[in-house]
Enzyme design. Structure first.
Site, short mmCIF file in Angstrom:
data_model
loop_
_atom_site.label_atom_id
_atom_site.label_comp_id
_atom_site.label_asym_id
_atom_site.label_seq_id
_atom_site.Cartn_x
_atom_site.Cartn_y
_atom_site.Cartn_z
N LYS A 147 0.82 -1.22 0.00
CA LYS A 147 0.00 0.00 0.00
C LYS A 147 0.85 1.27 0.00
O LYS A 147 0.40 2.33 -0.42
CB LYS A 147 -0.90 0.02 1.24
N SER A 159 -9.25 0.99 7.59
CA SER A 159 -8.80 0.55 8.91
C SER A 159 -7.52 -0.27 8.77
O SER A 159 -6.99 -0.75 9.75
CB SER A 159 -9.87 -0.30 9.57
#
Lengths: 303, 303
Positions: free
Chosen positions: A32, A57
């Site tokens: 990511k 989250s």
């Protein structure tokens, strides 16, 4: 077997006889960070000064916080108040500014909107964003640079940001490369979407791979539809076995969502599918590595 | 931070800001494979045909089994019947032929001698063997090839095979490089030996780092005495914290014995020692990675 960047290139005879593995790890513990960096460093100065916000989250939140910290701008992260502690700790480690919401999509979105109004921060979606997709695609560029003989890449699929980036990058280099998605049976919306020819959303998901529960987005679906050759679904038990192999043999810390590509390669669906007999050099993207290890430390400290 | 081969090159500001780490992993999960390969492929055909034997309960046994399997010769492994299951499984995974002994040195040695008499197998000592020492030294060759700016290497010390090989190789390339040993306070025989100027053996050891309980050997002690600049001792709690960092941030599976070099770098003894203020590029050898993770899998499966 050669392994590159949390990605693992294998001739299917995994884990034996080839003495050296080669990894490149990405800080923040997940791919990511690639997309987050690309998104944040694409902002102009006025946008950047106001910061960025997300309501992921998971690993996107930590990656965004770190990338924002590198540009010295604020990252506001909305986290449901039932998120796993290790993921919260990752956001804190990388200086993200956390606001807790209720664990409903509505509460997350309302809280996010409020932050945007108050701060002017730019929303960075975890996958339905071209900057994110492009950033994740760099994993394929590096993989194929290091192991150009790869003929098949297996990628976990959730919202589709990673696999869209990988498919676009890899097929632009080698149009005949095979791109396969790996998906949990308990969150098989991508397999259903491919079969239906349109985005299918599941009313609920049930899998140990908690990072793979998102649905495809408006930007990722067309890429998945057109450039992903097939979706392999695997049971949670297969995911757990693959995760164990990562720890016990590869010696890499991977969360179940990150090990699913290995589970797919080791599954009957892959190994015995006659259509893929010519997959001789398989690259597996293994990412991320954010698992709550508290129980392990408790047991070690108790020795 | 750049990391090489389960070794980690750092400017002491570990874990932040440098986005890419680079590892080379060695199959079998420990540096021991280097020495084992060197020893086994140094045997002439007559010796090799009869196989090899060892009475290590740890990573050396698995590494020897794998190296023997690569040469297609038998490896007989004497294991005390109280050895951790993960280490036994590693020997089985790599086709080692296990004979269990009582958990006393005498029983281990008697069982080993019996196997040697019956089979003619060659004993390969886990560290007091020049072939093993030379093999382990290749880690320093590769580390300095990839990161020639390293001025200090921190290496776990137990029987001294690894650090002897590293010190010999590294100082032959750069005589001014600093070689520091990392040792648990509860098994500090190397520190005591350096202070006494002769091999000191401890009547008992008490540390979580179960791979670091051996005493120096007749071949390793002179190298440690003359080429290792100092020994840093660390508490078990520091070892556990460093192990956690390896999992949670570096994303590598390391056993406490393998993480001790990181514990040493993060310790006050290292950071605040004025003699080492000029250590700006520190290489840390992180190895091996054979930890019993059963409790982790139990907790995951129970999710």
């Amino acid at each position: 077997m050669t392994c590159v960047e949390g990605s693992c290139f294998s001739n299917v005879n995994v884990f034996r006889k080839d003495p050296i593995l080669c990894f490149l790890f990405v800080i923040s513990g997940a791919f990511k960070f690639r997309g987050a960096c690309n998104a944040i460093f694409s902002l102009n100065k006025d946008q950047a000064d106001k910061g960025v916000v997300t309501h992921s989250s998971g690993n996107h939140a930590a990656a965004l916080a770190l990338a924002a910290d590198l540009r010295d701008i604020p990252a506001y992260v909305v986290i449901p108040n039932n998120a796993p502690n290790c993921k919260i700790q990752n956001v804190i480690r990388y200086s993200g500014q956390i606001t807790y919401s209720q664990p409903t999509l509505q509460s997350r979105e309302t809280t996010t909107t409020k932050i945007m109004q108050e701060t002017g921060a730019v929303l960075i979606h975890p996958y339905n964003d071209v900057r994110i997709i492009s950033g994740q695609g760099t994993i394929a560029l590096e993989l194929l640079e290091q192991a150009p003989e790869i003929d098949t890449i297996i990628v976990p699929i959730s919202g589709g940001g990673l696999i869209s980036g990988v498919a676009l990058a890899a097929k632009s280099i080698n149009p005949s490369i095979r791109i396969l998605a790996a998906e949990p049976c308990g969150a098989n919306d991508a397999a259903l979407s491919k079969a239906a020819g349109e985005i299918v959303k599941l009313p609920e998901t049930n899998t140990i791979a908690d990072g793979l529960r998102a649905s495809l987005g408006s930007l990722t679906w067309p890429v998945v539809r057109d450039l992903v050759d097939a979706v392999i679904t695997v049971e949670d038990q297969e995911i757990i076995e693959a995760t164990k192999l990562c720890y016990e043999v590869l010696k890499v810390v991977v969360e179940p969502s990150g090990a699913i590509g290995l589970a797919a390669v080791l599954s009957d669906s892959f190994l015995n599918n006659p259509a893929w007999k010519d997959s001789n050099h398989v690259g597996i993207v293994l990412s991320g590595g954010n698992l709550d290890l508290g129980v392990l430390w408790d047991s070690i400290c108790g020795l």
